[in-house]
Design an enzyme around this catalytic site. Structure first.
Site: not given
Ligand code: NVA
Ligand code: CP
Length: 305
Positions: A102, A129, A132, A224, A264, A292
């Site tokens: 990540r 992502h 997800q 989101d 998400c 997930r």
């Molecule tokens: N769009 C959000 C998704 C988090 C799971 C981010 O990138 O922070």
């Molecule tokens: N939806 C998601 O990826 O959650 P986290 O950021 O908690 O991993």
């Protein structure tokens, strides 16, 4: 299929197989049937951004598959101090059976996958992502009994979730409508790729700045956060721009009467979604979160098994 970087790279059948395997593994796990498909294998998990769901679901998933998850915070490994992606990849492939990452720059994940001769799983970048969305498709299937011919509407920021949802809908045979403010549209390269995918699947992609147009008759309504990880400095401006894109009871009236609401998570009640919607009867957010685990077990079993 060596890696999972983007759903755009997968065939419709590969997506379908992952979802079917996820459902099978979920069923086995619920019935106490062990499936140590990855016995003795180790997954390294590199995080340069925060996480609750992704970290816990990968760690628990790897454990349930009989393997070992190794958490690698970028604060603690040399990558965070400037060691190259190349050297990191060449070293980690000597120890590990797979890498989950990540991070911010999508190109870093592409490079890692190119250099490492072990599977690499994208657990969120600024661009995409995919894990997800596999969980979201699985959840949609469970609630609707099918994916084909359904319509998903995403309302909000043209971000990593919007991008992966476009790709996912195309591969699943669903229509997809995205409503974003004018200056927060989806990435143009992702849109071009997605248009190709939708042409192949024969389904419709709608890109608009009108949330009411996007949500019309939708079977799945998705939103989101308006402030993704790394955008904290833009928060005040974003909250102003995005307010007309809030998913609330009034907007939900335009969706199909049996629509489900998805997010998400993490969610910010009162901003991208109101409490009555996210905590109401149409919301399936915790099924998504649980899935997930099951969807990613399917990914790990497929790539590392
Ligand atoms: N769009 C959000 C998704 C988090 C799971 C981010 O990138 O922070
Ligand atoms: N939806 C998601 O990826 O959650 P986290 O950021 O908690 O991993």
């Amino acid at each position: 299929m060596k890696d999972l970087i983007s759903l755009h790279d997968l065939t419709q059948d590969e997506v379908k197989n992952l979802l079917e395997l996820g459902i099978k593994l979920k069923n086995e796990q619920k019935n106490g049937i062990e499936h140590h498909i990855l016995k003795g294998k180790t997954l390294g998990m590199i995080f340069t951004k925060s996480s609750t769901r992704t970290r816990v679901s990968f760690e628990v998933g790897m454990t349930q598959l009989g393997g070992y998850p190794l958490f690698l915070s970028s604060n603690d490994i040399q990558l965070g101090r400037g060691e190259s992606i190349y050297d990191t990849a060449k070293v980690l492939e000597r120890f590990l059976d797979g890498i989950m990452i990540r991070t911010f720059a999508h190109q870093d994940v592409i490079d890692l996958a190119e250099y490492a001769n072990i599977p690499v799983i994208n657990a969120l970048t600024d661009l995409l992502h995919p894990c997800q969305v596999l969980a979201d498709l699985m959840t949609t299937y469970e609630h609707k009994g099918k994916l084909e011919d359904l319509k998903l509407a995403y309302i909000g920021d043209g971000n990593n979730m919007a991008h992966s949802l476009m790709y996912g809908c195309a591969k699943a045979g669903m229509d997809c409508a995205i409503a974003t403010p004018d200056n927060y549209q989806c990435d143009s390269e992702v849109v071009a790729n997605a248009k190709d995918d939708f042409k192949k699947s024969g389904r419709e992609l709608i890109l608009t700045n009108d949330p009411v147009e996007a949500i019309k008759d939708a079977d799945v309504v998705y939103t989101d956060t308006w402030v993704s990880m790394g955008q904290e400095a833009e928060k005040a401006e974003r909250l102003k721009v995005f307010m007309p894109y809030q998913v609330n009871a009034e907007l939900m009236k335009h969706a199909d009467g049996n629509a489900v609401f998805m997010h998400c998570l993490p969610a910010y009640r009162g901003y991208e979604v109101t409490e009555d919607v996210i905590d109401g009867p149409q919301s399936v957010i915790f099924d998504e979160a649980e899935n997930r685990l099951h969807a990613q077990k399917a990914v790990m079993a497929t790539l590392m098994g």
